[in-house]
Write a protein that holds these residues in place. Sequence first.
Motif, PDB file in Angstrom:
ATOM      1  N   UNK A 304       3.323  -5.774  17.797  1.00 17.50           N
ATOM      2  CA  UNK A 304       2.912  -6.360  19.066  1.00 17.50           C
ATOM      3  C   UNK A 304       2.485  -7.813  18.907  1.00 17.50           C
ATOM      4  N   UNK A 305       2.124  -8.214  17.687  1.00 20.00           N
ATOM      5  CA  UNK A 305       1.693  -9.587  17.417  1.00 20.00           C
ATOM      6  C   UNK A 305       1.828  -9.813  15.917  1.00 20.00           C
ATOM      7  N   UNK A 306       1.384 -10.954  15.424  1.00 19.81           N
ATOM      8  CA  UNK A 306       1.436 -11.232  13.987  1.00 19.81           C
ATOM      9  C   UNK A 306       0.731 -10.137  13.212  1.00 19.81           C
ATOM     10  N   UNK A 307       1.359  -9.652  12.167  1.00 21.72           N
ATOM     11  CA  UNK A 307       0.710  -8.587  11.422  1.00 21.72           C
ATOM     12  C   UNK A 307      -0.298  -9.142  10.415  1.00 21.72           C
ATOM     13  N   UNK A 308      -1.399  -8.421  10.164  1.00 19.93           N
ATOM     14  CA  UNK A 308      -2.408  -8.889   9.209  1.00 19.93           C
ATOM     15  C   UNK A 308      -1.831  -9.045   7.806  1.00 19.93           C
ATOM     16  N   UNK A 309      -2.413  -9.954   7.036  1.00 18.30           N
ATOM     17  CA  UNK A 309      -1.897 -10.225   5.698  1.00 18.30           C
ATOM     18  C   UNK A 309      -2.002  -9.017   4.777  1.00 18.30           C
ATOM     19  N   UNK A 310      -2.894  -8.073   5.101  1.00 22.57           N
ATOM     20  CA  UNK A 310      -3.113  -6.921   4.233  1.00 22.57           C
ATOM     21  C   UNK A 310      -2.196  -5.742   4.531  1.00 22.57           C
ATOM     22  N   UNK A 311      -1.214  -5.892   5.404  1.00 19.53           N
ATOM     23  CA  UNK A 311      -0.295  -4.790   5.681  1.00 19.53           C
ATOM     24  C   UNK A 311       0.464  -4.429   4.402  1.00 19.53           C
ATOM     25  N   UNK A 312       0.489  -3.137   4.019  1.00 26.68           N
ATOM     26  CA  UNK A 312       1.216  -2.743   2.807  1.00 26.68           C
ATOM     27  C   UNK A 312       2.719  -2.960   2.960  1.00 26.68           C
ATOM     28  N   UNK A 313       3.379  -3.484   1.952  1.00 26.21           N
ATOM     29  CA  UNK A 313       4.833  -3.680   2.042  1.00 26.21           C
ATOM     30  C   UNK A 313       5.588  -2.402   2.391  1.00 26.21           C
ATOM     31  N   UNK A 314       5.096  -1.247   1.932  1.00 30.61           N
ATOM     32  CA  UNK A 314       5.773   0.013   2.242  1.00 30.61           C
ATOM     33  C   UNK A 314       5.787   0.284   3.735  1.00 30.61           C
ATOM     34  N   UNK A 315       4.775  -0.193   4.465  1.00 30.60           N
ATOM     35  CA  UNK A 315       4.730   0.009   5.911  1.00 30.60           C
ATOM     36  C   UNK A 315       5.766  -0.869   6.612  1.00 30.60           C
ATOM     37  N   UNK A 316       5.942  -2.089   6.109  1.00 28.72           N
ATOM     38  CA  UNK A 316       6.979  -2.951   6.665  1.00 28.72           C
ATOM     39  C   UNK A 316       8.365  -2.351   6.424  1.00 28.72           C
ATOM     40  N   UNK A 317       8.580  -1.847   5.228  1.00 26.07           N
ATOM     41  CA  UNK A 317       9.880  -1.235   4.924  1.00 26.07           C
ATOM     42  C   UNK A 317      10.119  -0.014   5.807  1.00 26.07           C
ATOM     43  N   UNK A 318       9.064   0.765   6.056  1.00 27.67           N
ATOM     44  CA  UNK A 318       9.220   1.941   6.906  1.00 27.67           C
ATOM     45  C   UNK A 318       9.618   1.535   8.324  1.00 27.67           C
ATOM     46  N   UNK A 319       9.024   0.458   8.843  1.00 27.18           N
ATOM     47  CA  UNK A 319       9.364  -0.001  10.188  1.00 27.18           C
ATOM     48  C   UNK A 319      10.841  -0.398  10.261  1.00 27.18           C
ATOM     49  N   UNK A 320      11.294  -1.166   9.285  1.00 27.45           N
ATOM     50  CA  UNK A 320      12.680  -1.635   9.299  1.00 27.45           C
ATOM     51  C   UNK A 320      13.647  -0.467   9.074  1.00 27.45           C
ATOM     52  N   UNK A 321      13.345   0.376   8.108  1.00 23.44           N
ATOM     53  CA  UNK A 321      14.255   1.484   7.787  1.00 23.44           C
ATOM     54  C   UNK A 321      14.374   2.457   8.944  1.00 23.44           C
ATOM     55  N   UNK A 322      13.266   2.760   9.616  1.00 22.28           N
ATOM     56  CA  UNK A 322      13.332   3.703  10.732  1.00 22.28           C
ATOM     57  C   UNK A 322      14.102   3.103  11.899  1.00 22.28           C
ATOM     58  N   UNK A 323      13.936   1.812  12.111  1.00 27.38           N
ATOM     59  CA  UNK A 323      14.718   1.156  13.161  1.00 27.38           C
ATOM     60  C   UNK A 323      16.209   1.263  12.860  1.00 27.38           C
ATOM     61  N   UNK A 324      16.574   0.965  11.626  1.00 23.70           N
ATOM     62  CA  UNK A 324      17.986   1.036  11.261  1.00 23.70           C
ATOM     63  C   UNK A 324      18.512   2.462  11.417  1.00 23.70           C
ATOM     64  N   UNK A 325      17.682   3.451  11.114  1.00 23.93           N
ATOM     65  CA  UNK A 325      18.113   4.846  11.170  1.00 23.93           C
ATOM     66  C   UNK A 325      18.379   5.319  12.603  1.00 23.93           C
ATOM     67  N   UNK A 326      17.858   4.596  13.593  1.00 23.52           N
ATOM     68  CA  UNK A 326      18.084   4.999  14.972  1.00 23.52           C
ATOM     69  C   UNK A 326      19.534   4.817  15.394  1.00 23.52           C
ATOM     70  N   UNK A 327      20.245   3.934  14.716  1.00 20.04           N
ATOM     71  CA  UNK A 327      21.648   3.731  15.051  1.00 20.04           C
ATOM     72  C   UNK A 327      21.829   3.008  16.366  1.00 20.04           C
ATOM     73  N   UNK A 328      23.058   3.001  16.878  1.00 23.51           N
ATOM     74  CA  UNK A 328      23.382   2.234  18.073  1.00 23.51           C
ATOM     75  C   UNK A 328      23.196   3.034  19.342  1.00 23.51           C
TER      76      UNK A 328
END
Length: 328
Positions: A304-328
């Motif tokens: 929703x806005x800039x993410x805090x600097x302490x966000x775990x990289x695994x959480x960012x990867x989960x966001x991107x991977x789940x988006x990709x998994x949704x397909x077209x």
Amino acid sequence: MTPAERVRATLAGERPDRPAVTVWRHWPGADQDAAAHVDAEVRHRDALDLDVLKLTPSAAYLAEGWGARTVDRGDPLGVRDYLHRPVSEPAHWHALPELVPADVVSLAREITTVRLARARVGPDVPVLPTVFSPLSVARYLAGEDVLLTHLRDDRAAVVAGLATITRTLVALVEALVDAGADGVYLSLFPASHRLVDAGTYREVALDGDRQVLEAASATWLRVVHFHLPEPLLEVAPALPAELVSWEHTGPGPALAEGMRLTGRPVLGGVDQVSVLRDGTPAGVRAAVRAAWAATGGRLVVAPACSYPLAVPPAHLRALVEETRALGG
């Protein structure tokens, strides 16, 4: 599809080959130098294979053009603290000079940042610089309490200052577009029921917001971002923008209701604190799926806005991977 084609399909109400996704954060230290900032932003984009390069400068860069002084003190979001604000009396609004962006260090830096970013990512990745609305800049120049006091006691002075700020921002946006921006991400920081009512906002701020966005009318990706909870989404239909972003998990409209109020697709869907920083990878994935369902796919998945600097990289990867998994 290229990243730009995915975003364009979303704006047109079509289904891309896979949903578009992006995330962004501040880059304290690097954001004081155009080359260092672009390097950090592009490495971040490439590491996550993001569809939009949303450039996130120091939030103080515009206020610094009018003499604000700031310092990095390790804020969790990477934003700078103010040592000096140049507006404390109503007369100071009248004294603000109109700036020529290319002649002001902090503004020229952001024009260079866009030019360098465009060269790094090529034509197929949207480059989206951040600009703050005239009333947002006024808030940074005076501080929130002083701005609200002046709006109550000497509104004409604030309006005069906003006119000067608006002319400068229009010139800046025109320069950013000339440098290669695909649009602008316009942050409407004070556009919240917590600070002003809708009538006041329409009276003093809305036309300036519109002028800034119209300065990018030759582009195709303009975002209006309502920064605070209880956003004034009712003013969004009057603004020429392709996407709307707001804090949808706090007090205020949820995603489906916000889409109804604004008539626009959404940039967002995932709470950057409770979910992205403090949650779990499974919780991040669930939030992505829920946002996709709530918007009927009219969504560029993002925090929703800039993410805090302490966000775990695994959480960012989960966001991107789940988006990709949704397909077209």
